[in-house]
Design a protein around this motif. Sequence first.
Motif, PDB file in Angstrom:
ATOM      1  N   GLY A  51       3.493   1.559  -7.855  1.00  0.00           N
ATOM      2  CA  GLY A  51       2.953   2.878  -8.190  1.00  0.00           C
ATOM      3  C   GLY A  51       2.016   3.389  -7.111  1.00  0.00           C
ATOM      4  O   GLY A  51       2.044   4.567  -6.747  1.00  0.00           O
ATOM      5  N   GLN A  52       1.180   2.475  -6.575  1.00  0.00           N
ATOM      6  CA  GLN A  52       0.275   2.858  -5.485  1.00  0.00           C
ATOM      7  C   GLN A  52       1.070   3.253  -4.240  1.00  0.00           C
ATOM      8  O   GLN A  52       0.743   4.225  -3.565  1.00  0.00           O
ATOM      9  CB  GLN A  52      -0.674   1.703  -5.168  1.00  0.00           C
ATOM     10  N   SER A  53       2.142   2.481  -3.960  1.00  0.00           N
ATOM     11  CA  SER A  53       2.970   2.784  -2.788  1.00  0.00           C
ATOM     12  C   SER A  53       3.568   4.181  -2.904  1.00  0.00           C
ATOM     13  O   SER A  53       3.571   4.950  -1.939  1.00  0.00           O
ATOM     14  CB  SER A  53       4.111   1.772  -2.653  1.00  0.00           C
ATOM     15  N   GLN A  54       4.081   4.502  -4.095  1.00  0.00           N
ATOM     16  CA  GLN A  54       4.723   5.799  -4.243  1.00  0.00           C
ATOM     17  C   GLN A  54       3.699   6.932  -4.135  1.00  0.00           C
ATOM     18  O   GLN A  54       3.988   7.983  -3.588  1.00  0.00           O
ATOM     19  CB  GLN A  54       5.507   5.865  -5.568  1.00  0.00           C
ATOM     20  N   ARG A  55       2.492   6.681  -4.646  1.00  0.00           N
ATOM     21  CA  ARG A  55       1.467   7.712  -4.516  1.00  0.00           C
ATOM     22  C   ARG A  55       1.057   7.883  -3.049  1.00  0.00           C
ATOM     23  O   ARG A  55       0.798   9.004  -2.596  1.00  0.00           O
ATOM     24  CB  ARG A  55       0.272   7.402  -5.416  1.00  0.00           C
ATOM     25  N   ALA A  56       1.045   6.764  -2.300  1.00  0.00           N
ATOM     26  CA  ALA A  56       0.780   6.864  -0.856  1.00  0.00           C
ATOM     27  C   ALA A  56       1.886   7.683  -0.180  1.00  0.00           C
ATOM     28  O   ALA A  56       1.621   8.500   0.704  1.00  0.00           O
ATOM     29  CB  ALA A  56       0.693   5.473  -0.237  1.00  0.00           C
ATOM     30  N   ALA A  57       3.121   7.447  -0.612  1.00  0.00           N
ATOM     31  CA  ALA A  57       4.251   8.179  -0.022  1.00  0.00           C
ATOM     32  C   ALA A  57       4.153   9.675  -0.344  1.00  0.00           C
ATOM     33  O   ALA A  57       4.503  10.518   0.486  1.00  0.00           O
ATOM     34  CB  ALA A  57       5.573   7.607  -0.530  1.00  0.00           C
ATOM     35  N   ILE A  58       3.664   9.998  -1.528  1.00  0.00           N
ATOM     36  CA  ILE A  58       3.468  11.408  -1.890  1.00  0.00           C
ATOM     37  C   ILE A  58       2.382  12.021  -0.995  1.00  0.00           C
ATOM     38  O   ILE A  58       2.538  13.125  -0.469  1.00  0.00           O
ATOM     39  CB  ILE A  58       3.114  11.545  -3.386  1.00  0.00           C
ATOM     40  N   ALA A  59       1.312  11.253  -0.773  1.00  0.00           N
ATOM     41  CA  ALA A  59       0.244  11.728   0.117  1.00  0.00           C
ATOM     42  C   ALA A  59       0.787  11.948   1.530  1.00  0.00           C
ATOM     43  O   ALA A  59       0.429  12.920   2.205  1.00  0.00           O
ATOM     44  CB  ALA A  59      -0.912  10.733   0.133  1.00  0.00           C
TER      45      ALA A  59
END
Lengths: 254, 214
Positions: free
Chosen positions: A154-162
């Motif tokens: 989940g953190q990785s995907q939020r980083a990818a969104i950023a």
Amino acid sequence: MPENTPRQPTEGDIVVELRAVEKHFGALHALRNINLRVKRGEVVVVLGPSGSGKSTMCRTINRLETIDSGEILVDGAPQPAEGKELFKFRTEVGMVFQSFNLFSNRTILDNITLAPRKILGQSKADAEGRARDLLDMVGIGSKANSYPAQLSGGQSQRAAIARALAMNPKVILFDEPTSALDPESTQDVLATMRQLAEGGTTMLVVTHEMSFAKSCADRIIFMADGAIIESADPETFFSAPNSERARSFLSSVH
Amino acid sequence: MSFISGYIADFSSGVMITLELTVLGWGGALVLGTILTAMRVSPIRTLNAAAAAYVTVFRNIPLPVQMVLFVFGLPLLGIQYSLFASAAVVLVIYTAPFISETLRSGLNTISTGELEALRALGFGPRPAMQHLILPQAFGTVIQPLGNVLITMIKNTSVAALVGVADLTFATNKAAVDEAQPFLIFGGAAISYLVIGLLVGRLVSTLDRKAAFSR
């Protein structure tokens, strides 16, 4: 709920347009006469069974997949076929992948600042300042100096969104952003996407998350066998779908 | 053992020449090897084929043969360099294919997903190579590149063959003069060993630093 969101898509202000798009993978007719318009600030959710062409359509918009015929425009500008014009075009179309695709040997901060610095020519200080703001916004501000392997899904995907947001794109494409995540991480990522939707980001979201489609979409596109079968607001689509295909799809996911 | 003092100057200038050949040869081979690697993965077919042909030819001709051909062959065509320059150039030409092949194996550690993310962010092939792909490839092949470097350090001794006064040349001269080959070559062996050992330690340190980001 869409009626509660503070923004209204501007009528006639089209950010993404697909005209009569056709694509084959060998004998498979992957996209059939796709016509689609996404207005500025609109959140369009693409639903449909596996193999219906949702992801393929999404990937044609920034030309990660080429098309056989038809036209694709972003903010009125036709998609270039290749070269510098295409690379520039892609900077204006953000993309979030199912498998995150973070750069594994770079820190999260570097992941986010790489393209703004090297492609847009931002200074290190500007890019990092913006990146830290974005990381705070998606709720992983403490992970700036971590490596992707140290983050949860989940953190990785939020980083990818950023990372996508850091380019200030005109639209962000989400290609099944939660399909690789556990239920809890899925909720974290959907919360971030909901936040973007409410903030007025133009989004095209390929997903199987019906809750997100119901609560955040301005419009639902339903695809089957490479064609768009329905295009309707979420309430109409979920309560009274027009086609037999959509009815059987909805009964299978409910 | 007193005869050794008469050769100290020769030996130390020999060691210096060996180190200079190493630095020049390695620097040049890194540049040429990186260019060859970029050519090998280029979508332009002629570039790709040219690099593949280069690697095939120069990887398979023994270094002493290349050294002699370069030093004695080119002057026949009217091209002449100093012996030292010739030796350095041949080391570059010979070592670059090994660097290129090592680096190419490092390129495969980058996932197709990461490449797709680069494209989606607006990176063309060149900036993608320059800013992410090559640095990451180098980081993953530090140890095998270290092997290539150590092999090259020992390969500098081939320069003695064409008369460059490196460590091996100085050793050979002293050994012939004094008829003490075992002792004198033993000393040279220790010198090479010490250089190799230091380089090996340096490579391991670099690798540990890079490993953190893997």
